[in-house]
Structures are given as structure tokens and as C-alpha cells.
Write a protein that holds these residues in place. Structure first.
Motif, PDB file in Angstrom:
ATOM      1  N   THR A 111      35.828   5.323  38.284  1.00 52.26           N
ATOM      2  CA  THR A 111      37.057   4.812  38.925  1.00 52.26           C
ATOM      3  C   THR A 111      36.792   3.918  40.148  1.00 52.26           C
ATOM      4  OG1 THR A 111      38.383   6.590  38.015  1.00 52.26           O
ATOM      5  CG2 THR A 111      39.260   5.508  39.970  1.00 52.26           C
ATOM      6  N   PRO A 112      35.905   4.306  41.068  1.00 51.09           N
ATOM      7  CA  PRO A 112      35.684   3.413  42.217  1.00 51.09           C
ATOM      8  C   PRO A 112      35.173   2.038  41.801  1.00 51.09           C
ATOM      9  CG  PRO A 112      34.581   5.541  42.540  1.00 51.09           C
ATOM     10  CD  PRO A 112      35.092   5.532  41.137  1.00 51.09           C
ATOM     11  N   TRP A 113      34.422   1.995  40.686  1.00 46.02           N
ATOM     12  CA  TRP A 113      33.903   0.697  40.211  1.00 46.02           C
ATOM     13  C   TRP A 113      35.013  -0.147  39.596  1.00 46.02           C
ATOM     14  CZ3 TRP A 113      29.524  -0.738  42.167  1.00 46.02           C
ATOM     15  CH2 TRP A 113      28.638   0.241  42.607  1.00 46.02           C
ATOM     16  N   LEU A 114      35.954   0.516  38.944  1.00 44.22           N
ATOM     17  CA  LEU A 114      37.102  -0.217  38.397  1.00 44.22           C
ATOM     18  C   LEU A 114      37.914  -0.827  39.552  1.00 44.22           C
ATOM     19  CD1 LEU A 114      38.914  -1.012  35.958  1.00 44.22           C
ATOM     20  CD2 LEU A 114      40.152   1.137  36.319  1.00 44.22           C
ATOM     21  N   MET A 115      38.070  -0.065  40.622  1.00 45.36           N
ATOM     22  CA  MET A 115      38.827  -0.573  41.777  1.00 45.36           C
ATOM     23  C   MET A 115      38.130  -1.811  42.368  1.00 45.36           C
ATOM     24  SD  MET A 115      41.505   1.216  41.949  1.00 45.36           S
ATOM     25  CE  MET A 115      42.228   2.791  41.526  1.00 45.36           C
ATOM     26  N   LYS A 116      36.790  -1.731  42.476  1.00 41.52           N
ATOM     27  CA  LYS A 116      36.031  -2.884  43.003  1.00 41.52           C
ATOM     28  C   LYS A 116      36.153  -4.073  42.060  1.00 41.52           C
ATOM     29  CE  LYS A 116      32.558   0.004  45.108  1.00 41.52           C
ATOM     30  NZ  LYS A 116      31.248   0.235  45.593  1.00 41.52           N
ATOM     31  N   GLU A 117      36.121  -3.793  40.763  1.00 40.73           N
ATOM     32  CA  GLU A 117      36.243  -4.847  39.753  1.00 40.73           C
ATOM     33  C   GLU A 117      37.592  -5.557  39.903  1.00 40.73           C
ATOM     34  OE1 GLU A 117      36.219  -3.060  35.900  1.00 40.73           O
ATOM     35  OE2 GLU A 117      35.365  -4.815  34.897  1.00 40.73           O
ATOM     36  N   ILE A 118      38.669  -4.785  40.076  1.00 41.95           N
ATOM     37  CA  ILE A 118      40.009  -5.372  40.222  1.00 41.95           C
ATOM     38  C   ILE A 118      40.065  -6.233  41.488  1.00 41.95           C
ATOM     39  CG2 ILE A 118      42.456  -4.841  40.620  1.00 41.95           C
ATOM     40  CD1 ILE A 118      42.004  -2.278  38.871  1.00 41.95           C
ATOM     41  N   LYS A 119      39.478  -5.721  42.568  1.00 37.21           N
ATOM     42  CA  LYS A 119      39.504  -6.485  43.834  1.00 37.21           C
ATOM     43  C   LYS A 119      38.742  -7.800  43.678  1.00 37.21           C
ATOM     44  CE  LYS A 119      40.997  -3.402  47.237  1.00 37.21           C
ATOM     45  NZ  LYS A 119      41.200  -2.156  46.464  1.00 37.21           N
ATOM     46  N   ALA A 120      37.652  -7.791  42.904  1.00 43.16           N
ATOM     47  CA  ALA A 120      36.840  -8.997  42.733  1.00 43.16           C
ATOM     48  C   ALA A 120      37.525 -10.006  41.799  1.00 43.16           C
ATOM     49  CB  ALA A 120      35.457  -8.627  42.180  1.00 43.16           C
ATOM     50  N   VAL A 121      38.175  -9.509  40.755  1.00 36.88           N
ATOM     51  CA  VAL A 121      38.791 -10.402  39.755  1.00 36.88           C
ATOM     52  C   VAL A 121      40.154 -10.940  40.243  1.00 36.88           C
ATOM     53  CG1 VAL A 121      39.727 -10.486  37.391  1.00 36.88           C
ATOM     54  CG2 VAL A 121      37.552  -9.339  37.819  1.00 36.88           C
ATOM     55  N   LYS A 122      40.841 -10.146  41.051  1.00 37.15           N
ATOM     56  CA  LYS A 122      42.157 -10.529  41.612  1.00 37.15           C
ATOM     57  C   LYS A 122      43.176 -10.948  40.533  1.00 37.15           C
ATOM     58  CE  LYS A 122      40.164 -12.373  45.877  1.00 37.15           C
ATOM     59  NZ  LYS A 122      38.784 -12.623  45.374  1.00 37.15           N
ATOM     60  N   PRO A 123      43.412 -10.084  39.550  1.00 38.35           N
ATOM     61  CA  PRO A 123      44.426 -10.425  38.547  1.00 38.35           C
ATOM     62  C   PRO A 123      45.816 -10.380  39.171  1.00 38.35           C
ATOM     63  CG  PRO A 123      43.742  -8.145  38.293  1.00 38.35           C
ATOM     64  CD  PRO A 123      42.892  -8.725  39.377  1.00 38.35           C
ATOM     65  N   ARG A 124      46.742 -11.151  38.578  1.00 41.19           N
ATOM     66  CA  ARG A 124      48.122 -11.110  39.094  1.00 41.19           C
ATOM     67  C   ARG A 124      48.828  -9.835  38.621  1.00 41.19           C
ATOM     68  NH1 ARG A 124      48.205 -16.742  37.987  1.00 41.19           N
ATOM     69  NH2 ARG A 124      49.806 -16.612  36.353  1.00 41.19           N
ATOM     70  N   ALA A 125      48.360  -9.285  37.504  1.00 44.07           N
ATOM     71  CA  ALA A 125      48.970  -8.054  36.989  1.00 44.07           C
ATOM     72  C   ALA A 125      47.936  -7.269  36.180  1.00 44.07           C
ATOM     73  CB  ALA A 125      50.157  -8.405  36.097  1.00 44.07           C
ATOM     74  N   LEU A 126      48.162  -5.952  36.079  1.00 45.54           N
ATOM     75  CA  LEU A 126      47.309  -5.090  35.259  1.00 45.54           C
ATOM     76  C   LEU A 126      48.118  -4.619  34.055  1.00 45.54           C
ATOM     77  CD1 LEU A 126      45.980  -2.730  38.104  1.00 45.54           C
ATOM     78  CD2 LEU A 126      44.869  -4.798  37.212  1.00 45.54           C
ATOM     79  N   VAL A 127      47.459  -4.518  32.905  1.00 44.76           N
ATOM     80  CA  VAL A 127      48.088  -3.928  31.730  1.00 44.76           C
ATOM     81  C   VAL A 127      47.156  -2.829  31.241  1.00 44.76           C
ATOM     82  CG1 VAL A 127      48.860  -4.320  29.346  1.00 44.76           C
ATOM     83  CG2 VAL A 127      49.296  -6.052  31.084  1.00 44.76           C
ATOM     84  N   THR A 128      47.673  -1.599  31.169  1.00 45.14           N
ATOM     85  CA  THR A 128      46.827  -0.498  30.705  1.00 45.14           C
ATOM     86  C   THR A 128      47.164  -0.156  29.262  1.00 45.14           C
ATOM     87  OG1 THR A 128      48.444   1.022  31.687  1.00 45.14           O
ATOM     88  CG2 THR A 128      46.426   0.588  32.940  1.00 45.14           C
TER      89      THR A 128
END
Ligand code: URA
Length: 194
Positions: A111-128
Motif C-alpha cells: 500500500t505505501p508503494w501504491l500511494m507513492k506511485e499515485i503521487k508520482a503519476v499524478k492522475p486526475r482520477a483513480l478507477v478501482t
């Protein structure tokens, strides 16, 4: 803020010594890695994904293609990844490894790596896709049955649209029209915001 390359390098360095003697290669995310319209987050890679070291290929790739077609999106426009980057397996009755849901330890590690990944990619939205990434990003009480087809705030600070996992439709046929309606309403909402 470290870029995605650095996050992935640090992640490989972190996981390499963790499972000595066992081959658990990481399947990293791919796609538009700088501010995509959306980042699609699945559960974990399967056998084909590990063989090819790419997320959402094989059977899941077909699901992804159908999603993209319905949503009117191009694979190259979005970023695709998984909550857990290794393939969780168990030995089946025939002695062959088969997929299982990620366990608590795997989710805690990744999970912490996913959070870092999201911060680095900066998507406008997430879809799970499915309950696993939804709980990771919205907390353990989040239920896909209640939240699918709508926007929700996520713990990553990026708005999130929850979908059923397309693979679950194979076991619960009644979800097929629900999933389709959800993807269409996501497409409409993305167009409105574009
Ligand atoms: N393959 C993936 O990469 N992710 C899933 O969630 C399922 C299959």
C-alpha cells in the motif's frame, strides 16, 4: 516529489531481499505516467502478467480492452497498475500454483508503494476494479457493492470511481449490466469534466 522511475527503483530495492529463494517478480504499472485522465488500479497480476511482466495482459487484458472501448479511452492515454505487484498464489489440488486474493501482509507491504506511485503519476482520477484496491484506497469499511458507479474521496487525495472487477462478472452474470452502466456513467462524467 520523486518521479515514477525513482519510486519503482526504490520499490525493487525494497522487495528484492524480502522473499529469498522464491521467485516473486514485480509487475509494475505502465501507460501515460504524467498526469493521465485516469489511473486504473486492479488487484494483483496473474500468471500471464508475471510471464510478460506487464499488468492486464492475457485474460485480464481482454477485460481491459472491453473497458476501454466502453469508456471511449485509449490504453496509451491512461495508467494501468495493481494494488499488489506480485502474483499471490496457492497450490491447488492438482499441485499447480493458482491465483488467490492478496493477504493482509501483502496489502500492508504494497500500500505505501501504491500511494507513492499515485503521487508520482499524478492522475486526475483513480478507477478501482473490485473490492481489494477500493479498500486499500478508501479504508477497510469501503464496500464495492455500495460504492460502485460513483465518485468517492480516496485516502490518496485523488477522487476515485469504483467499479466491480470485470473478472467477477464471470461468476456473477447479473453484474454484467451493472458493470456496463457504471463504465458508461464514468465515460459521461469524464467527458463532462474534459
Ligand atoms: N491482471 C491484473 O494485472 N490485474 C488484475 O486485477 C487481474 C488480472
Amino acid at each position: 516529489m520523486p518521479g515514477l522511475k525513482k519510486v519503482y527503483q526504490d520499490m525493487q530495492d525494497f522487495f528484492l531481499p524480502l522473499w529469498p529463494g522464491e521467485d516473486k517478480p514485480l509487475v509494475l504499472g505502465e501507460g501515460k505516467a504524467d498526469g493521465p485522465a485516469l489511473m486504473l488500479i486492479g488487484e494483483a497480476p496473474g500468471e500471464t502478467e508475471v510471464l510478460k511482466r506487464r499488468p492486464f495482459v492475457g485474460k485480464a487484458g481482454k477485460n481491459l480492452d472491453e473497458f476501454l472501448l466502453l469508456a471511449g479511452l485509449d490504453r496509451a492515454e491512461i495508467f494501468v497498475t495493481n494494488a499488489v505487484k506480485i502474483r499471490p498464489t496457492q497450490i491447488g489440488p492438482t499441485g499447480r500454483a493458482r491465483n488467490r486474493a492478496p493477504n493482509k501482509e501483502e496489502l500492508t507491504l504494497f500500500t505505501p508503494w501504491l500511494m507513492k506511485e499515485i503521487k508520482a503519476v499524478k492522475p486526475r482520477a483513480l478507477v478501482t476494479l473490485g473490492g481489494v484496491p477500493l479498500k486499500v484506497l478508501c479504508g477497510p469499511r469501503a464496500q464495492v457493492g455500495a460504492l460502485h458507479g460513483q465518485w468517492t474521496e480516496s485516502l490518496a487525495g485523488v477522487r476515485l470511481f469504483a467499479l466491480y472487477h470485470p473478472a467477477s462478472i464471470i461468476y456473477r452474470r447479473s453484474l454484467a449490466p451493472v458493470y456496463e452502466q457504471d463504465v458508461l456513467s464514468l465515460a459521461r462524467s469524464l467527458q463532462e469534466k474534459a
